[in-house]
Write a protein that holds these residues in place. Structure first.
Motif, PDB file in Angstrom:
ATOM      1  N   ARG A   1      21.863  21.660  73.349  1.00 42.79           N
ATOM      2  CA  ARG A   1      21.045  21.619  74.561  1.00 42.79           C
ATOM      3  C   ARG A   1      20.020  22.737  74.552  1.00 42.79           C
TER       4      ARG A   1
ATOM      5  N   THR B   1      14.667  20.215  73.688  1.00 42.62           N
ATOM      6  CA  THR B   1      14.279  18.838  73.420  1.00 42.62           C
ATOM      7  C   THR B   1      12.765  18.658  73.458  1.00 42.62           C
TER       8      THR B   1
ATOM      9  N   HIS C   1      14.569  11.980  66.806  1.00 41.99           N
ATOM     10  CA  HIS C   1      15.659  12.958  66.761  1.00 41.99           C
ATOM     11  C   HIS C   1      16.453  12.864  65.464  1.00 41.99           C
TER      12      HIS C   1
ATOM     13  N   HIS D   1      20.972  14.131  70.876  1.00 40.64           N
ATOM     14  CA  HIS D   1      19.814  13.569  71.567  1.00 40.64           C
ATOM     15  C   HIS D   1      19.430  12.190  71.034  1.00 40.64           C
TER      16      HIS D   1
END
Length: 472
Positions: A36, A40, A177, A297
């Motif tokens: 996290r 992102t 991703h 992700h």
């Protein structure tokens, strides 16, 4: 004395197995926190640079997939990825797979032919889409899923290849991703992501528009199982660098490495797992630096079996594949030469392989020993508590992590349904899975022909909107 020792061994084995699962929960939580904080938004900005990302060829093996194949191809073509090729390999389909693809994408014959060196069944024809030149469709003689994937490897013209299934729906940024680790770390050889079920979800414009839960308890219990497998299992092994499983529905690989390894094993059960074990073995024995990563992700949706018959076939095939892979590469197990894959991953999956047998032996013998007065009732209660409560606890932990980090289920009623399924799962769903997994041993040792595994469960028809050609 012997009865007490026997019951102690059974209980201790299950405590080790389930206790290891709780350790996996802790490390999966730490891995979620780490991913996290990667950022992102920064990753997506980097991913959109065409000069940074390598090209990806998505290989879709299909055998009688006329119900779902168009939706899957359109979902892939709509991916937000700059360099994309999609190769559908019809493995001798006898239904309308080729005709529905021709109608949906205006296919025309092409003179292109596979150029790789992997031996495969004969390719009868190659088609290219007139509406989207990124799409190729190959018609070949039936040879099994691994053979179809090898045809795709031969045909691919991009440095990375993604193996997927004919019933998937990709998140718009899934390929970004998956490919990012290859751009950021040159030693990356394979990546995987998170797989969820679209049973109960609303799929529009070839995307999952809203998340829901399925109505049947069988499908709902599979939702819980996928939360455990991906939200805990995959992230745990990512933390240790010891992946053994990259799902055949969602795995990105270095094409050149796969060609060096000889591609997928012909007629293999669990060809995806066996390939990953071979990658580890090859790189470690060659002293080649390498990375295999799982991105929390990267998201892909697949369809779970709707009937108990299809569910049973799938779980037996999966366990058969695990048994086959562990036996083929057994010298890697408990071997420090192979790092975490040898001393952590292989021992865990050996426990995973034989845990169903331990449970059955316990449930069949301990009550009998108690009735015979050979063991106290507390031993039976302890065994039941370990089997039921610890399994339930891991499932609830997976649901909690999902709620904290993904908020996948937005409606309170959906969250309650998933929790309820996790609570009742040990009492009916797990016994079914134990039976189907044990059946794999019988089938393995009877040497049933491995080509029988290349059969898809019944698909739920979800027609794509008319006129949607799959362009981004």
């Amino acid at each position: 004395m012997i009865a007490s020792l026997f019951s102690g061994v059974i209980i201790a084995s299950l405590v080790v197995y389930h206790g290891f699962n709780f350790l996996m929960v802790v490390l999966a939580w730490l891995e979620l926190r780490r991913q996290r904080h990667i950022g992102t938004r920064r990753m997506r900005v980097l991913a959109k640079s065409e000069a940074t990302l390598p090209g990806v060829a998505v290989i879709v093996p299909a055998y009688n997939e006329s119900v779902s194949i168009v939706r899957t191809v359109r979902s892939i073509l709509r991916s937000a990825y700059p360099h994309l090729q999609v190769i559908v390999v019809s493995d001798g389909s006898t239904d309308r797979t080729l005709s529905v693809l021709t109608e949906a994408f205006a296919l025309r014959p092409s003179n292109a032919r596979p150029g790789g060196s992997l031996p495969t069944q004969n390719v009868r024809a190659v088609f290219v889409s007139e509406t989207d030149a990124r799409l190729l469709v190959l018609d070949k003689r039936n040879g099994g899923k691994a053979d179809a994937l090898n045809v795709g490897l031969n045909m691919a013209s991009q440095p990375l290849v993604l193996a997927t299934d004919a019933d998937v729906v990709f998140d718009a940024h899934a390929l970004l991703h998956l490919a990012l680790p290859f751009a950021l770390h040159p030693s990356t050889v394979a990546t995987s992501g998170m797989i969820r079920l679209y049973n109960g979800c609303t799929v529009t414009q070839n995307r999952v528009a809203s998340v829901g839960v399925p109505r049947t308890l069988l499908e709902l219990s599979q939702v819980v199982e996928y939360l455990r497998a991906y939200g805990i299992g995959r992230l745990f092994f990512n933390r240790l660098g010891g992946h053994l499983i990259i799902s055949g529905a969602f795995g990105l690989f270095d094409r050149q490495l796969l060609l060096e390894l000889g591609g997928y094993q012909a007629h293999a059960v669990g060809e995806d797992m066996e390939l990953v074990a071979r990658i580890h073995r090859h790189c470690l024995e060659q002293n080649r630096p390498y990375r295999i990563e799982c991105s929390a992700h990267a998201l892909c949706y697949t369809e779970a079996p709707h009937t108990r018959l299809d569910f049973g076939k799938q779980r037996t095939r999966w366990h058969h594949g695990l048994l086959t892979t562990l036996r083929i590469h057994r010298h890697m197990g408990f071997n420090p030469r192979y790092g975490s894959i040898g001393v952590v991953t292989f021992p865990y999956f050996v426990l995973e392989l034989y845990a169903p047998a331990l449970e059955v032996i316990g449930w069949l013998t301990l009550p009998v020993l108690w009735l015979a007065g050979l063991i106290p009732s507390s031993t039976v209660f302890l065994f039941a508590a370990v089997s039921v409560l610890m399994s339930m606890g891991v499932s609830l932990a997976a649901i909690l992590l999902d709620a904290i980090y993904f908020s996948h289920f937005r409606r309170a009623s959906d969250r309650m349904a998933v929790v309820a399924a996790a609570i009742v799962e040990p009492f009916w769903y797990r016994p079914f899975t134990v039976y189907y997994r044990l059946r794999a041993f019988y089938r393995y040792y009877r040497t049933i022909h491995l080509k029988t595994a290349w059969k898809s469960p019944a698909r739920a028809a979800q027609p794509a909107p008319v006129g949607d050609t799959g362009r981004r």
